[in-house]
Scaffold this motif. Structure first.
Motif, short mmCIF file in Angstrom:
data_model
loop_
_atom_site.label_atom_id
_atom_site.label_comp_id
_atom_site.label_asym_id
_atom_site.label_seq_id
_atom_site.Cartn_x
_atom_site.Cartn_y
_atom_site.Cartn_z
N CYS A 1 0.84 -1.19 0.00
CA CYS A 1 0.00 0.00 0.00
C CYS A 1 0.88 1.25 0.00
O CYS A 1 1.76 1.40 0.86
N VAL B 1 -0.10 4.07 0.87
CA VAL B 1 -0.54 4.95 1.96
C VAL B 1 0.13 4.55 3.28
O VAL B 1 0.70 5.38 3.97
N CYS B 2 0.08 3.23 3.62
CA CYS B 2 0.55 2.80 4.93
C CYS B 2 1.65 1.75 4.86
O CYS B 2 2.23 1.40 5.89
N CYS C 1 -5.72 -2.67 0.47
CA CYS C 1 -4.76 -2.74 1.58
C CYS C 1 -5.29 -3.70 2.64
O CYS C 1 -6.47 -3.65 3.01
N CYS D 1 -6.60 1.01 7.45
CA CYS D 1 -6.30 1.80 6.24
C CYS D 1 -7.33 1.47 5.16
O CYS D 1 -8.18 2.27 4.82
ZN LIG Z 1 -2.79 0.85 3.51
#
Ligand SMILES: [Zn+2]
Length: 309
Positions: free
Chosen positions: A144, A146-147, A162, A167
């Protein structure tokens, strides 16, 4: 010019019904994966399965032949229906030696689409490009953005989600827009250039990636100004082409120059100059000068411009 009403570009317009509304129907997808008429297109480290020869063709595996692979592959994607049967891409890059998979389809071998693309029947080339592009996306989006947690495939291979429940970001297949443009003087001359890394002799039209905050026309004007220092009048859309080498869509334009002096960005461009139609029609196609490869939209732009004069 209504180029899209003419012959589509190579790798475009596969006669595939993508049936996007059925990707979430896990039961229906499972039935297709068990259907003896279904065709499986394996991709190994960006290479597609192709039967070689003077008229190469795409190779596929039946569900029966692919049997054990379907249980062990990490990624697959439902491509859609072509010739009334379901087609799936599967990722077999985890195998060190893909020969046993190739052996499941007689006389086939894993092949770089770029080496055979111009020789394939157009629909087959487009299908293989689609399969290659999807598997490349999966391979490059395992975590991911993002995270940082692992992602997993959903919706028959058309979404990655994810695995971190807090998330839950969804990631979708991406294709990176690049503009490609034939710059002409409104008369009998156009600009071709070459980059050092290209095959010997190859000259082509200018191209570059679209940046955030730009329209396509902005990107055309910026790239042409940066690479050869030319200002443009009208910029006219021509046609587009999926170019999964590795992940682009090429957006083709014709652009009329208002200046003619070339000022080269020498870190990108080895050489560039104005060529007349007569010069291009007399191209020797050798290591001194050759036109872009036949399956590229670059060649399409050159050929269509030649046909206008
Ligand atoms: Zn994520």
């Amino acid at each position: 010019m209504a180029a899209e009403t003419l012959q589509p570009n190579f790798y475009a317009s596969a006669a595939v019904d993508r049936l996007g509304h059925l990707r979430r129907d896990e039961q229906w997808i499972a039935q297709r994966l068990a259907d003896p008429t279904t065709r499986i297109l394996p991709v190994w480290r960006t290479h597609n399965l192709v039967i070689a020869g003077s008229m190469p063709s795409a190779a596929w595996l039946s569900v029966e032949r692919a049997g054990h692979l379907l249980g062990e592959v990490r990624e697959f994607a439902f491509l859609g229906f072509h010739e009334s049967v379901a087609h799936f891409a599967i990722e077999v890059s985890y195998l060190e030696d893909p020969a046993p998979v190739a052996g499941l389809a007689e006389a086939a071998a894993f092949t770089d689409l770029r080496t055979v693309g111009p020789l394939l029947e157009r629909n087959q080339g487009a299908l293989l490009a689609y399969a290659r592009g999807m598997m490349h996306w999966h391979a490059r989006h395992r975590f991911c953005g993002v995270c940082g947690h692992p992602t997993e495939s959903r919706e028959a291979g058309h979404v990655r989600r994810c695995t971190n429940e807090s998330c839950g970001a969804q990631h979708f297949p991406r294709t990176d827009p690049a503009v490609i443009m034939l710059v002409h003087d409104g008369g009998d001359r156009c600009v071709l250039g070459r980059q050092k890394i290209w095959p010997p002799g190859m000259h082509s039209v200018l191209a570059g990636f679209v940046e955030p905050g730009e329209s396509l026309e902005d990107a055309v004007r910026r790239e042409v100004a940066e690479e050869v220092g030319i200002a443009l009048a009208e910029v006219t859309y021509h046609s587009s082409q999926p170019w999964p080498f590795p992940a682009s869509i090429m957006l083709g334009f014709m652009a009329r120059a208002t200046t003619t002096d070339l000022n080269l960005a020498t870190d990108e461009i080895e050489t560039a100059r104005w060529y007349t139609r007569a010069e291009l029609r007399a191209s020797p196609e050798n290591e001194v000068f050759r036109l872009p490869r036949r399956d590229s939209i670059a060649r399409r732009l050159v050929d269509d411009w030649l046909a206008e004069g």
